[in-house]
Design a protein around this motif. Structure first.
Motif, mmCIF file in Angstrom:
data_model
loop_
_atom_site.group_PDB
_atom_site.id
_atom_site.type_symbol
_atom_site.label_atom_id
_atom_site.label_comp_id
_atom_site.label_asym_id
_atom_site.label_seq_id
_atom_site.Cartn_x
_atom_site.Cartn_y
_atom_site.Cartn_z
ATOM 1 N N ALA A 1 72.385 5.361 29.240
ATOM 2 C CA ALA A 1 71.746 5.115 30.534
ATOM 3 C C ALA A 1 72.312 3.864 31.194
ATOM 4 O O ALA A 1 72.568 3.853 32.405
ATOM 5 C CB ALA A 1 70.236 4.985 30.350
ATOM 6 N N LEU A 2 72.521 2.815 30.411
ATOM 7 C CA LEU A 2 73.044 1.568 30.967
ATOM 8 C C LEU A 2 74.452 1.771 31.507
ATOM 9 O O LEU A 2 74.775 1.296 32.606
ATOM 10 C CB LEU A 2 73.037 0.465 29.906
ATOM 11 C CG LEU A 2 73.523 -0.914 30.388
ATOM 12 C CD1 LEU A 2 72.621 -1.445 31.490
ATOM 13 C CD2 LEU A 2 73.592 -1.889 29.219
ATOM 14 N N HIS A 3 75.285 2.465 30.754
ATOM 15 C CA HIS A 3 76.654 2.701 31.213
ATOM 16 C C HIS A 3 76.654 3.553 32.483
ATOM 17 O O HIS A 3 77.342 3.215 33.465
ATOM 18 C CB HIS A 3 77.476 3.400 30.132
ATOM 19 C CG HIS A 3 78.852 3.767 30.594
ATOM 20 N ND1 HIS A 3 79.930 2.927 30.451
ATOM 21 C CD2 HIS A 3 79.321 4.867 31.239
ATOM 22 C CE1 HIS A 3 80.999 3.488 30.981
ATOM 23 N NE2 HIS A 3 80.653 4.674 31.455
ATOM 24 N N ARG A 4 75.894 4.641 32.474
ATOM 25 C CA ARG A 4 75.906 5.529 33.635
ATOM 26 C C ARG A 4 75.341 4.836 34.868
ATOM 27 O O ARG A 4 75.901 4.950 35.969
ATOM 28 C CB ARG A 4 75.107 6.796 33.329
ATOM 29 C CG ARG A 4 75.104 7.791 34.477
ATOM 30 C CD ARG A 4 74.556 9.128 34.045
ATOM 31 N NE ARG A 4 74.540 10.071 35.162
ATOM 32 C CZ ARG A 4 74.213 11.338 35.052
ATOM 33 N NH1 ARG A 4 73.906 11.847 33.861
ATOM 34 N NH2 ARG A 4 74.215 12.130 36.107
ATOM 35 N N ALA A 5 74.236 4.119 34.688
ATOM 36 C CA ALA A 5 73.647 3.405 35.820
ATOM 37 C C ALA A 5 74.602 2.354 36.363
ATOM 38 O O ALA A 5 74.726 2.173 37.581
ATOM 39 C CB ALA A 5 72.324 2.764 35.408
ATOM 40 N N THR A 6 75.297 1.673 35.465
ATOM 41 C CA THR A 6 76.245 0.635 35.897
ATOM 42 C C THR A 6 77.378 1.238 36.712
ATOM 43 O O THR A 6 77.735 0.731 37.786
ATOM 44 C CB THR A 6 76.817 -0.111 34.679
ATOM 45 O OG1 THR A 6 75.742 -0.674 33.922
ATOM 46 C CG2 THR A 6 77.761 -1.224 35.119
ATOM 47 N N ALA A 7 77.959 2.334 36.237
ATOM 48 C CA ALA A 7 79.036 3.003 36.982
ATOM 49 C C ALA A 7 78.529 3.484 38.339
ATOM 50 O O ALA A 7 79.217 3.342 39.362
ATOM 51 C CB ALA A 7 79.587 4.170 36.167
ATOM 52 N N ASN A 8 77.310 4.026 38.362
ATOM 53 C CA ASN A 8 76.738 4.482 39.629
ATOM 54 C C ASN A 8 76.534 3.324 40.600
ATOM 55 O O ASN A 8 76.805 3.443 41.800
ATOM 56 C CB ASN A 8 75.391 5.173 39.377
ATOM 57 C CG ASN A 8 75.533 6.526 38.715
ATOM 58 O OD1 ASN A 8 76.621 7.090 38.657
ATOM 59 N ND2 ASN A 8 74.428 7.051 38.204
ATOM 60 N N VAL A 9 76.033 2.215 40.085
ATOM 61 C CA VAL A 9 75.802 1.035 40.930
ATOM 62 C C VAL A 9 77.113 0.540 41.524
ATOM 63 O O VAL A 9 77.177 0.159 42.707
ATOM 64 C CB VAL A 9 75.102 -0.075 40.115
ATOM 65 C CG1 VAL A 9 75.203 -1.429 40.823
ATOM 66 C CG2 VAL A 9 73.640 0.290 39.880
ATOM 67 N N LEU A 10 78.166 0.520 40.725
ATOM 68 C CA LEU A 10 79.475 0.075 41.234
ATOM 69 C C LEU A 10 79.937 0.968 42.379
ATOM 70 O O LEU A 10 80.498 0.488 43.374
ATOM 71 C CB LEU A 10 80.504 0.063 40.104
ATOM 72 C CG LEU A 10 80.281 -0.984 39.010
ATOM 73 C CD1 LEU A 10 81.283 -0.781 37.882
ATOM 74 C CD2 LEU A 10 80.378 -2.395 39.562
ATOM 75 N N ARG A 11 79.709 2.267 42.247
ATOM 76 C CA ARG A 11 80.104 3.195 43.318
ATOM 77 C C ARG A 11 79.312 2.916 44.599
ATOM 78 O O ARG A 11 79.873 2.897 45.700
ATOM 79 C CB ARG A 11 79.890 4.640 42.864
ATOM 80 C CG ARG A 11 80.820 5.098 41.748
ATOM 81 C CD ARG A 11 80.625 6.573 41.409
ATOM 82 N NE ARG A 11 81.517 6.988 40.349
ATOM 83 C CZ ARG A 11 81.182 7.032 39.061
ATOM 84 N NH1 ARG A 11 79.952 6.703 38.672
ATOM 85 N NH2 ARG A 11 82.061 7.404 38.148
#
Length: 199
Positions: free
Chosen positions: A91-101
């Motif tokens: 969840a942390l990795h996916r949320a982080t990648a989404n936030v960067l986008r």
């Protein structure tokens, strides 16, 4: 999320489309020229200046709506990571990648030059609480020290994201991939920069 109409006065479909076009154009124009006028934004949106003023009373109202929209997009990006149900590190990795986008797409509205509207500020506060809750799940699984101050960990996490957003222009092309950058952020947050053998 879309521009919220006054209570009892839902926007018609065409009005909703014009608001979306205006907000998207405002982000593009203001990211390049922060002092751009309402007329310039209207031209970029393909609508008349009168249309922009009908939807937004003044420039500040437009910027406030832009900040609110961007904050909502950020909240959606967090939720897409399934912070409550996915394995916490996933969840942390996916949320982080989404936030960067999202931050890349809404660089003006989410930038330091924009004062948060009241609604945007509430959304950002809710995001911060969601982040701490996710970090608590990671701590429960032993990924963060039991005595760690999770609010401090959140601030460090935010700082790492901010550093990535400020430095991507100088990064190698491969590092522009949000998933690569997210992995770097999470790895640094959880393991630091010391030799791996000492972890």
């Amino acid at each position: 999320m879309t521009h919220t109409p006054p209570p009892g006065r839902p926007l018609r479909a065409d009005a909703e489309r014009s608001v979306r076009a205006i907000l998207a154009a405002a982000e593009r124009v203001l990211a390049e020229t922060p002092g751009a006028s309402m007329e310039q934004i209207a031209e970029a949106a393909g609508v008349t200046r009168t249309t922009v003023h009908r939807r937004f009373a003044n420039r500040q109202a437009l910027v406030d709506a832009l900040a609110t929209e961007a904050a909502a997009k950020l909240a959606e990006a967090i939720e897409d990571g399934r912070p409550e149900t996915a394995p916490p590190l996933v969840a942390l990795h996916r949320a982080t990648a989404n936030v960067l986008r999202v931050k890349a797409a809404w660089s003006f509205a989410l930038g330091p030059a924009v004062a948060q509207s009241e609604q945007a500020a509430r959304t950002h506060d809710a995001i911060a609480h969601r982040c701490v809750d996710l970090l608590a799940r990671i701590r429960e699984q032993g990924g963060i020290a039991a005595d760690a101050d999770l609010e401090w960990v959140r601030r460090v996490y935010y700082a790492l994201i901010g550093e990535v957003m400020h430095s991507t222009d100088d990064a190698p092309p491969a590092d522009a991939d949000p998933d690569v950058l997210a992995a770097r952020i999470v790895d640094t947050l959880l393991y630091g920069v010391g030799p791996r053998g000492t972890r």
